[in-house]
Write a protein that holds these residues in place. Structure first.
Motif, PDB file in Angstrom:
ATOM      1  N   LEU A   1       0.831  -1.204   0.000  1.00 34.18           N
ATOM      2  CA  LEU A   1       0.000   0.000   0.000  1.00 34.18           C
ATOM      3  C   LEU A   1       0.864   1.252   0.000  1.00 34.18           C
ATOM      4  O   LEU A   1       0.594   2.215  -0.731  1.00 34.18           O
ATOM      5  CB  LEU A   1      -0.936  -0.013   1.208  1.00 34.18           C
ATOM      6  CG  LEU A   1      -2.125  -0.965   1.108  1.00 34.18           C
ATOM      7  CD1 LEU A   1      -2.786  -1.151   2.473  1.00 34.18           C
ATOM      8  CD2 LEU A   1      -3.145  -0.441   0.095  1.00 34.18           C
TER       9      LEU A   1
ATOM     10  N   THR B   1       2.433   1.928  -3.385  1.00 37.83           N
ATOM     11  CA  THR B   1       1.537   2.312  -4.471  1.00 37.83           C
ATOM     12  C   THR B   1       0.924   3.698  -4.300  1.00 37.83           C
ATOM     13  O   THR B   1       0.714   4.399  -5.293  1.00 37.83           O
ATOM     14  CB  THR B   1       0.413   1.279  -4.644  1.00 37.83           C
ATOM     15  OG1 THR B   1      -0.193   1.006  -3.366  1.00 37.83           O
ATOM     16  CG2 THR B   1       0.956  -0.019  -5.211  1.00 37.83           C
TER      17      THR B   1
ATOM     18  N   THR C   1      -7.726   3.903  -2.560  1.00 36.81           N
ATOM     19  CA  THR C   1      -7.426   2.477  -2.686  1.00 36.81           C
ATOM     20  C   THR C   1      -8.343   1.668  -1.779  1.00 36.81           C
ATOM     21  O   THR C   1      -8.463   1.947  -0.586  1.00 36.81           O
ATOM     22  CB  THR C   1      -5.973   2.173  -2.284  1.00 36.81           C
ATOM     23  OG1 THR C   1      -5.087   2.969  -3.071  1.00 36.81           O
ATOM     24  CG2 THR C   1      -5.644   0.697  -2.506  1.00 36.81           C
TER      25      THR C   1
ATOM     26  N   PHE D   1      -6.333  -5.295  -5.094  1.00 40.56           N
ATOM     27  CA  PHE D   1      -6.261  -3.841  -4.997  1.00 40.56           C
ATOM     28  C   PHE D   1      -7.280  -3.253  -5.966  1.00 40.56           C
ATOM     29  O   PHE D   1      -7.293  -3.614  -7.151  1.00 40.56           O
ATOM     30  CB  PHE D   1      -4.862  -3.342  -5.372  1.00 40.56           C
ATOM     31  CG  PHE D   1      -3.829  -3.485  -4.275  1.00 40.56           C
ATOM     32  CD1 PHE D   1      -3.162  -2.362  -3.794  1.00 40.56           C
ATOM     33  CD2 PHE D   1      -3.518  -4.729  -3.746  1.00 40.56           C
ATOM     34  CE1 PHE D   1      -2.216  -2.476  -2.798  1.00 40.56           C
ATOM     35  CE2 PHE D   1      -2.570  -4.861  -2.745  1.00 40.56           C
ATOM     36  CZ  PHE D   1      -1.912  -3.725  -2.260  1.00 40.56           C
TER      37      PHE D   1
ATOM     38  N   TRP E   1      -8.550   0.452  -7.299  1.00 42.62           N
ATOM     39  CA  TRP E   1      -8.283   1.886  -7.281  1.00 42.62           C
ATOM     40  C   TRP E   1      -9.468   2.647  -7.873  1.00 42.62           C
ATOM     41  O   TRP E   1      -9.909   2.359  -8.990  1.00 42.62           O
ATOM     42  CB  TRP E   1      -7.024   2.205  -8.080  1.00 42.62           C
ATOM     43  CG  TRP E   1      -5.789   1.617  -7.476  1.00 42.62           C
ATOM     44  CD1 TRP E   1      -5.186   1.979  -6.303  1.00 42.62           C
ATOM     45  CD2 TRP E   1      -5.004   0.544  -8.002  1.00 42.62           C
ATOM     46  NE1 TRP E   1      -4.073   1.213  -6.068  1.00 42.62           N
ATOM     47  CE2 TRP E   1      -3.937   0.318  -7.100  1.00 42.62           C
ATOM     48  CE3 TRP E   1      -5.088  -0.246  -9.155  1.00 42.62           C
ATOM     49  CZ2 TRP E   1      -2.969  -0.656  -7.318  1.00 42.62           C
ATOM     50  CZ3 TRP E   1      -4.134  -1.223  -9.376  1.00 42.62           C
ATOM     51  CH2 TRP E   1      -3.083  -1.420  -8.458  1.00 42.62           C
TER      52      TRP E   1
ATOM     53  N   CYS F   1      -0.050   1.050 -10.646  1.00 48.41           N
ATOM     54  CA  CYS F   1      -0.040  -0.409 -10.813  1.00 48.41           C
ATOM     55  C   CYS F   1       1.372  -0.915 -11.106  1.00 48.41           C
ATOM     56  O   CYS F   1       1.754  -2.000 -10.638  1.00 48.41           O
ATOM     57  CB  CYS F   1      -1.000  -0.810 -11.922  1.00 48.41           C
ATOM     58  SG  CYS F   1      -1.375  -2.585 -11.933  1.00 48.41           S
TER      59      CYS F   1
END
Length: 256
Positions: free
Chosen positions: A94, A97, A124, A178, A180, A207
Motif C-alpha cells: 500500500l 503504491t 485504494t 487492490f 483503485w 499499478c
C-alpha cells in the motif's frame, strides 16, 4: 459541433471523440483558475467505523531487490500459492503504491508515485481474501495516516467482484485485490476535462509500482482492466460520477 481544422478528420468513435475533446484548445478556465477552493486530499473516513494503523514502512524488514532484476522478472501472474499475505506485506505494498512521503498542509501530498500536479486523485480499496490479521472483506486505505478502515464484510463480495470482472477465476485464489477508484474533481479542479486523461496515466504509475514492489516479497500481480463499470461501482457503494473504479490488480504469493 466539434471544431475541425484542416487535415484533422472528424472523430469516428467514442475513444477518438474523447481524445479530440480533451485537447487543450477546448479547455477553458479551470476551477483553480477561477479561485474555487480545492477538494480535500482524501475522502474522509466513516466516523462510526474504527480505524487501525498499519505497520510503518520504515519499521519493516523488506529484502532488498535489484531494480533491473525486478523489471526483468516482472510479469502478470495468475497462479498463487496457498499462503496468506502478512499485514506487514500488505502495508508495504500500500505504501509503495500510494504512500504519502510529505504533506503540504491541505494543498498537496508528495507520494511514492508520480501524479499530474501532485493531485493524487485515487482512493485504494483492498479486498482481503487471505491476509493475516484481517477479517475477509473490503477495506479502504487511508493514505494520509497509513491506516485501514473496513467498509464491507459481506462474505459474497469475492464472488460478486469476480462475476463483475467477467469471471476471472484467479481472483478467488489471490491473497488480496487492490481496487483503485478515481475522484475526478481532485484532478479536474486544476486541469479541467483534460484531467480525465491524467487519471488514466496515473493508474499506470500506481499499478507498475505494485508489480515491482511485489517482487521484493515473493508475490505476483495481475492487473485487471476488464470489468463491468456500473456493477463494480455499485459493489463499492460509489456513484460512478464523483468517484468510479478505474483499475484493479490481484496480489498473491508466487506458486511453484
Amino acid at each position: 459541433m466539434t471544431e475541425q481544422r484542416p487535415g484533422n478528420p472528424a472523430p469516428k468513435g467514442t475513444g477518438q471523440e474523447f481524445m479530440e475533446r480533451t485537447k487543450y484548445r477546448y479547455i477553458g478556465k479551470s476551477d483553480q483558475e477561477k479561485g474555487i477552493r480545492q477538494p480535500p486530499l482524501e475522502l474522509p473516513p466513516d466516523p462510526a467505523i474504527p480505524l487501525f494503523s498499519l505497520p510503518r514502512p520504515d519499521s519493516l524488514e523488506i529484502p532488498p531487490v535489484d531494480l533491473r532484476m525486478a523489471i526483468e522478472r516482472r510479469t502478470s501472474i495468475r497462479t498463487y500459492a496457498r499462503e496468506p499475505l502478512s499485514l506487514d506485506e500488505l502495508g508495504f505494498l500500500l505504501w509503495c503504491t500510494l504512500g504519502v512521503k510529505t504533506i503540504h498542509g491541505n494543498l498537496a501530498t508528495l507520494r511514492t508515485v508520480p501524479s499530474a500536479g501532485a493531485r493524487h486523485a485515487f482512493e485504494t480499496y483492498i479486498l482481503a481474501n487471505d491476509v493475516d490479521g484481517l477479517v475477509p472483506g473490503l477495506y479502504r486505505y487511508l493514505a494520509l495516516s497509513h491506516r485501514l478502515q473496513q467498509t464491507d464484510t459481506d462474505p459474497t463480495l469475492v464472488i460478486r467482484i469476480t462475476e463483475a470482472c467477467f469471471n476471472q477465476q484467479f481472483m478467488f485464489r489471490s491473497g488480496a485485490v487492490f481496487l483503485w477508484t478515481a475522484v475526478p474533481y481532485r484532478m479536474t479542479w486544476r486541469y479541467g476535462e483534460r484531467g480525465y486523461r491524467d487519471l488514466h496515466l496515473d493508474a499506470g504509475h500506481v499499478c507498475q509500482n505494485l508489480y515491482l514492489a511485489a517482487e521484493a516479497i515473493g508475490c505476483g500481480v495481475c492487473a485487471i482492466a476488464a470489468f463491468d463499470d456500473d456493477e463494480m461501482n455499485r459493489i463499492l457503494g460509489i456513484n460512478g460520477r464523483d468517484q468510479f473504479l478505474i483499475y484493479l490488480a490481484t496480489v498473491g504469493k508466487k506458486g511453484e
